[in-house]
Write a protein that holds these residues in place. Structure first.
Motif, PDB file in Angstrom:
ATOM      1  N   ALA A 291     -42.504 -86.004  21.969  1.00 24.86           N
ATOM      2  CA  ALA A 291     -42.656 -85.391  23.284  1.00 24.86           C
ATOM      3  C   ALA A 291     -42.226 -86.376  24.362  1.00 24.86           C
ATOM      4  N   GLU A 292     -41.226 -87.176  24.058  1.00 16.98           N
ATOM      5  CA  GLU A 292     -40.610 -88.090  25.016  1.00 16.98           C
ATOM      6  C   GLU A 292     -39.116 -88.161  24.692  1.00 16.98           C
ATOM      7  N   PRO A 293     -38.283 -88.596  25.640  1.00 17.72           N
ATOM      8  CA  PRO A 293     -36.848 -88.665  25.383  1.00 17.72           C
ATOM      9  C   PRO A 293     -36.500 -89.723  24.341  1.00 17.72           C
ATOM     10  N   ARG A 317     -37.836 -78.106  27.119  1.00 16.26           N
ATOM     11  CA  ARG A 317     -37.919 -78.592  25.737  1.00 16.26           C
ATOM     12  C   ARG A 317     -39.346 -79.017  25.395  1.00 16.26           C
ATOM     13  N   PHE A 318     -40.052 -79.559  26.364  1.00 12.73           N
ATOM     14  CA  PHE A 318     -41.440 -79.966  26.141  1.00 12.73           C
ATOM     15  C   PHE A 318     -42.297 -78.761  25.753  1.00 12.73           C
ATOM     16  N   ALA A 323     -44.864 -75.537  21.225  1.00 11.74           N
ATOM     17  CA  ALA A 323     -44.885 -74.278  20.471  1.00 11.74           C
ATOM     18  C   ALA A 323     -44.409 -74.504  19.037  1.00 11.74           C
ATOM     19  N   TYR A 324     -43.415 -75.362  18.878  1.00  7.79           N
ATOM     20  CA  TYR A 324     -42.908 -75.691  17.545  1.00  7.79           C
ATOM     21  C   TYR A 324     -43.998 -76.341  16.700  1.00  7.79           C
ATOM     22  N   ALA A 357     -48.475 -80.553  30.423  1.00  8.13           N
ATOM     23  CA  ALA A 357     -49.436 -81.155  29.494  1.00  8.13           C
ATOM     24  C   ALA A 357     -50.868 -80.873  29.941  1.00  8.13           C
ATOM     25  N   ARG A 358     -51.125 -80.951  31.245  1.00  7.40           N
ATOM     26  CA  ARG A 358     -52.470 -80.668  31.743  1.00  7.40           C
ATOM     27  C   ARG A 358     -52.894 -79.242  31.397  1.00  7.40           C
TER      28      ARG A 358
END
Length: 365
Positions: A291-293, A317-318, A323-324, A357-358
């Motif tokens: 969850a980071e580049p 994408r995040f 969801a993935y 994220a929150r």
């Protein structure tokens, strides 16, 4: 019978005869046919296990957490303590993986510095958060193996007992914390293609596992798979739970020199988890969901423009990544990159990922 009807039956007859005619051709036609059939059967079997696993876990509550590494926050240019406090208080994260780097915690032989880790535990305890504590030589983030300089040139017969002493000291210090939920021993131990590690002794891993279970039989010990290959670990040690890392979009520095998206569907990881459940009766957790580049061309994130960062991870994408992860059926998911979200918000003035994220952690609290 009309011409169209005759044509239809002629085509149907050709389709009906095709498998037999194809099979009677050269030997390589037979090989291709057998291979294709076995592939289809294998995929159907994998998918069946995956669907069974997802169904079997349907009533298990979701636990979403993050990994936090103070040195990485410093590298990004944000204050580690402010970052950690924001993760706990603003995001409301209540499951967090912490590290106990050997080089940082025992800078000199027998002299320990637990101040940072003690503070992280106190903060979690005050908020009722649960901790998964990384143990051992190999722990998350580059260079993966965090050997102190004073042990780097010692023979294995010397540093291995010193490492065991260090692991025992960490376990005894935190095993009675009300926030401790589990240990993760030797992060991705056999992943030899990544990191500066040189020792992959299975016996060392077995000895460390037995040591941790002897010192603290009351907490779960997680050992992560070395990669995403098919199959399940068959050799000792068999942990209380398995871990798996899930990366989707990375920079390929060896062949294509471009971003690549791993093609695995979410059910592939459900198949891995289901196989381990069937064979060992053990659960599997996602201990690292990207969850980071992934910065390109050997650069770090601070040396990469926001536009370039967005090519491997942006807000859209995040959302898809979370969801993935949920689509795998695994119900414990630790997201990788919380320090980056804070950096993106505070340094780059882009709070989009932080805000998403929150929302996610509020829903899954």
């Amino acid at each position: 019978m009309t011409r169209q009807t005759k044509k239809f039956f002629l085509i149907a007859d050709k389709i009906k005869r095709f498998p037999v005619a194809y099979w009677r051709k050269n030997w390589w036609h037979k090989i291709v046919t057998i291979f294709a059939g076995l592939t289809v059967l294998t995929l159907l079997g994998m998918y069946g296990i995956a669907r069974w696993y997802i169904w079997s876990e349907r009533n298990v509550p979701m636990t979403m957490g993050v990994t936090f590494i103070p040195s990485y926050a410093s590298y990004l240019g944000v204050d580690p303590q402010q970052t950690y406090a924001a993760i706990l208080d603003d995001l409301q994260v209540r499951h967090i993986r912490l590290t106990s780097y050997w080089d940082a915690t025992e800078p000199k032989p027998g002299r320990y510095d637990f101040r940072q880790l003690d503070w992280e535990f106190r903060m979690a305890e005050q908020r009722g958060a649960k901790i998964s504590l990384a143990l051992g030589l190999r722990q998350p983030r580059w260079p993966e193996c965090h050997m102190p300089s004073w042990a780097a040139n010692e023979p294995v017969e010397t540093w291995q007992p010193q490492l065991a002493t260090f692991i025992g000291t960490v376990v005894n210090r935190y095993k009675n914390s009300p926030s401790l939920d589990s240990y993760q021993l030797e992060n991705e131990y056999f992943l030899s293609v990544f990191g500066t590690c040189t020792n992959y002794s299975r016996q060392r891993l077995i000895d460390e596992f037995n040591l941790v279970k002897r010192l603290d039989p009351n907490h779960t010990v997680i050992i992560a798979r070395s990669n995403n290959a098919l199959g399940t670990p068959l050799n000792q040690p068999i942990p209380d739970e398995f871990g798996v890392s899930v990366y989707k979009r990375v920079w390929d520095a060896t062949i294509t020199h471009r971003y690549i998206e791993y093609p695995f569907p979410a059910w592939f990881y459900a198949f891995l988890a289901g196989t381990e459940k069937i064979i060992w009766g053990k659960d599997t957790v996602i201990h690292e969901l990207q969850a980071e580049p992934w910065a390109p061309k050997g650069k770090g994130v601070p040396q990469t423009s926001l536009a370039e960062q967005n090519k491997s991870l942006d807000a859209t994408r995040f959302k898809h990544r979370i969801a993935y992860g949920k689509g795998t059926g695994m119900k414990t998911i630790d997201l990788w990159g919380a320090e980056y979200w804070y950096y993106r918000k505070v340094i780059l003035h882009q709070p989009d990922i932080w805000n998403i994220a929150r929302q996610e952690f509020t829903v899954n609290k």
